[in-house]
Design a protein around this motif. Structure first.
Motif, PDB file in Angstrom:
ATOM      1  N   CYS A 171       0.842  -1.204   0.000  1.00 55.55           N
ATOM      2  CA  CYS A 171       0.000   0.000   0.000  1.00 55.55           C
ATOM      3  C   CYS A 171       0.875   1.251   0.000  1.00 55.55           C
ATOM      4  N   GLU A 172       0.290   2.335  -0.501  1.00 52.08           N
ATOM      5  CA  GLU A 172       1.018   3.594  -0.524  1.00 52.08           C
ATOM      6  C   GLU A 172       0.031   4.736  -0.329  1.00 52.08           C
ATOM      7  N   MET A 173       0.410   5.682   0.503  1.00 50.49           N
ATOM      8  CA  MET A 173      -0.428   6.862   0.716  1.00 50.49           C
ATOM      9  C   MET A 173       0.444   8.103   0.670  1.00 50.49           C
ATOM     10  N   THR A 174      -0.069   9.163   0.037  1.00 47.93           N
ATOM     11  CA  THR A 174       0.606  10.457   0.104  1.00 47.93           C
ATOM     12  C   THR A 174      -0.280  11.379   0.924  1.00 47.93           C
ATOM     13  N   LEU A 175       0.321  11.930   1.972  1.00 47.60           N
ATOM     14  CA  LEU A 175      -0.404  12.767   2.923  1.00 47.60           C
ATOM     15  C   LEU A 175       0.175  14.171   2.904  1.00 47.60           C
ATOM     16  N   ARG A 176      -0.680  15.164   3.129  1.00 47.06           N
ATOM     17  CA  ARG A 176      -0.214  16.553   3.197  1.00 47.06           C
ATOM     18  C   ARG A 176      -0.561  17.109   4.578  1.00 47.06           C
ATOM     19  N   ILE A 177       0.447  17.666   5.235  1.00 43.54           N
ATOM     20  CA  ILE A 177       0.234  18.190   6.577  1.00 43.54           C
ATOM     21  C   ILE A 177       1.040  19.467   6.760  1.00 43.54           C
ATOM     22  N   ARG A 178       0.601  20.302   7.683  1.00 43.18           N
ATOM     23  CA  ARG A 178       1.306  21.541   8.002  1.00 43.18           C
ATOM     24  C   ARG A 178       2.755  21.217   8.378  1.00 43.18           C
ATOM     25  N   LYS A 179       3.673  22.009   7.837  1.00 43.71           N
ATOM     26  CA  LYS A 179       5.100  21.738   7.988  1.00 43.71           C
ATOM     27  C   LYS A 179       5.522  21.530   9.440  1.00 43.71           C
ATOM     28  N   GLY A 180       4.976  22.343  10.329  1.00 44.98           N
ATOM     29  CA  GLY A 180       5.339  22.237  11.742  1.00 44.98           C
ATOM     30  C   GLY A 180       4.938  20.921  12.385  1.00 44.98           C
ATOM     31  N   GLU A 181       4.000  20.195  11.756  1.00 43.38           N
ATOM     32  CA  GLU A 181       3.517  18.921  12.312  1.00 43.38           C
ATOM     33  C   GLU A 181       4.044  17.715  11.546  1.00 43.38           C
ATOM     34  N   ALA A 182       4.835  17.962  10.491  1.00 41.38           N
ATOM     35  CA  ALA A 182       5.270  16.872   9.599  1.00 41.38           C
ATOM     36  C   ALA A 182       6.188  15.868  10.304  1.00 41.38           C
ATOM     37  N   GLU A 183       7.129  16.372  11.112  1.00 43.23           N
ATOM     38  CA  GLU A 183       8.104  15.482  11.758  1.00 43.23           C
ATOM     39  C   GLU A 183       7.419  14.489  12.694  1.00 43.23           C
ATOM     40  N   LYS A 184       6.446  14.989  13.452  1.00 40.50           N
ATOM     41  CA  LYS A 184       5.694  14.128  14.382  1.00 40.50           C
ATOM     42  C   LYS A 184       4.961  13.025  13.607  1.00 40.50           C
ATOM     43  N   LEU A 185       4.326  13.415  12.481  1.00 45.48           N
ATOM     44  CA  LEU A 185       3.595  12.434  11.680  1.00 45.48           C
ATOM     45  C   LEU A 185       4.554  11.397  11.102  1.00 45.48           C
ATOM     46  N   LYS A 186       5.699  11.847  10.585  1.00 47.19           N
ATOM     47  CA  LYS A 186       6.684  10.897  10.026  1.00 47.19           C
ATOM     48  C   LYS A 186       7.117   9.896  11.090  1.00 47.19           C
ATOM     49  N   ASN A 187       7.430  10.383  12.275  1.00 45.79           N
ATOM     50  CA  ASN A 187       7.890   9.499  13.363  1.00 45.79           C
ATOM     51  C   ASN A 187       6.832   8.476  13.740  1.00 45.79           C
ATOM     52  N   ARG A 188       5.581   8.914  13.782  1.00 54.07           N
ATOM     53  CA  ARG A 188       4.486   7.983  14.119  1.00 54.07           C
ATOM     54  C   ARG A 188       4.321   6.923  13.027  1.00 54.07           C
ATOM     55  N   LEU A 189       4.388   7.344  11.775  1.00 58.31           N
ATOM     56  CA  LEU A 189       4.218   6.389  10.663  1.00 58.31           C
ATOM     57  C   LEU A 189       5.341   5.358  10.648  1.00 58.31           C
ATOM     58  N   LEU A 190       6.554   5.815  10.952  1.00 59.25           N
ATOM     59  CA  LEU A 190       7.705   4.899  10.911  1.00 59.25           C
ATOM     60  C   LEU A 190       7.676   3.864  12.030  1.00 59.25           C
ATOM     61  N   LYS A 191       6.856   4.104  13.051  1.00 59.11           N
ATOM     62  CA  LYS A 191       6.754   3.129  14.153  1.00 59.11           C
ATOM     63  C   LYS A 191       5.895   1.932  13.754  1.00 59.11           C
ATOM     64  N   VAL A 192       5.092   2.093  12.684  1.00 57.04           N
ATOM     65  CA  VAL A 192       4.269   0.973  12.200  1.00 57.04           C
ATOM     66  C   VAL A 192       5.192  -0.009  11.487  1.00 57.04           C
ATOM     67  N   GLU A 193       5.089  -1.257  11.860  1.00 58.13           N
ATOM     68  CA  GLU A 193       5.955  -2.285  11.265  1.00 58.13           C
ATOM     69  C   GLU A 193       5.820  -2.272   9.738  1.00 58.13           C
ATOM     70  N   THR A 194       6.894  -2.459   9.031  1.00 55.25           N
ATOM     71  CA  THR A 194       7.021  -2.518   7.560  1.00 55.25           C
ATOM     72  C   THR A 194       6.873  -1.134   6.893  1.00 55.25           C
ATOM     73  N   ALA A 195       6.449  -0.107   7.629  1.00 58.79           N
ATOM     74  CA  ALA A 195       6.228   1.193   6.981  1.00 58.79           C
ATOM     75  C   ALA A 195       7.560   1.880   6.713  1.00 58.79           C
ATOM     76  N   TYR A 196       7.683   2.511   5.544  1.00 62.62           N
ATOM     77  CA  TYR A 196       8.858   3.347   5.250  1.00 62.62           C
ATOM     78  C   TYR A 196       8.418   4.530   4.401  1.00 62.62           C
ATOM     79  N   LEU A 197       9.170   5.607   4.503  1.00 65.04           N
ATOM     80  CA  LEU A 197       8.827   6.818   3.768  1.00 65.04           C
ATOM     81  C   LEU A 197       9.535   6.817   2.422  1.00 65.04           C
ATOM     82  N   LYS A 198       8.833   7.264   1.412  1.00 66.40           N
ATOM     83  CA  LYS A 198       9.434   7.283   0.068  1.00 66.40           C
ATOM     84  C   LYS A 198       9.900   8.682  -0.271  1.00 66.40           C
TER      85      LYS A 198
END
Length: 198
Positions: A171-198
């Motif tokens: 699966c793949e999703m592209t998400l758009r979020i306010r810049k100030g909140e992007a780092e928090k979202l990336k960190n949360r997504l990376l905690k999900v097993e098998t998830a990686y950022l492209k």
């Protein structure tokens, strides 16, 4: 104002000012690119081909680093600079202000010109609807299908805008979020097993 937000105008607005029979018609126009600026300037020059001067200033980008001002034959710094000054004092960006002058036969002097161009620019801004927008970042995350629920829970909690999504074996999703909140979202997504950022 946060460093991941900026102020701009919603739509084109018009102002008008007269001084000693000289007429100043002003427009504040939302812009995104230098190419758009050039197109608009061409349009106003054609529309007001009989005007003595078509002076302007623009500011582009959330960082407000791309800007120019032009006196179009008026004495140096009496037109473009006061117009740009109004953009700056209102903390605006992604905007072009054009001030068209029809000469009324009486010289205004350099200080009179500066005041007239500044006032005409201010009139256009006053007629505009100003809004604050956020600087956003796009994040693309890839993961295996069994982890979809975990990803969707994060999306629901952090509430980014979903730009695109593809749900297959991978699966793949592209998400758009306010810049100030992007780092928090990336960190949360990376905690999900098998998830990686492209």
């Amino acid at each position: 104002m946060a460093d991941d937000s900026y102020r701009t105008i919603q739509q084109t607005a018009e102002g008008y000012y007269t001084e000693k029979r000289s007429r100043f018609i002003s427009y504040a126009v939302p812009m995104r690119t230098v190419e758009e600026v050039k197109e608009q300037l061409d349009k106003y020059r054609k529309q007001y081909y009989d005007a003595r001067h078509v002076c302007w200033a623009y500011m582009l980008g959330a960082d407000r680093l791309t800007f120019r001002a032009n006196d179009d034959g008026e004495p140096s710094s009496t037109a473009g600079k006061p117009i740009l000054g109004q953009i700056n004092s209102n903390c605006l960006t992604d905007i072009l202000i054009v001030v068209i002058r029809y000469f009324g036969g009486i010289e205004l002097g350099t200080s009179g010109l500066s005041v007239a161009y500044r006032t005409a620019a201010a009139e256009a801004i006053a007629a505009a609807t100003i809004e604050e927008r956020t600087v956003d970042e796009d994040i693309t995350v890839a993961f295996e299908y069994p982890y979809l629920n975990g990803i969707m829970r994060i999306v629901k909690e952090d509430n980014p805008q979903i730009i695109s999504q593809k749900f297959e074996m991978d699966c793949e999703m592209t998400l758009r979020i306010r810049k100030g909140e992007a780092e928090k979202l990336k960190n949360r997504l990376l905690k999900v097993e098998t998830a990686y950022l492209k």
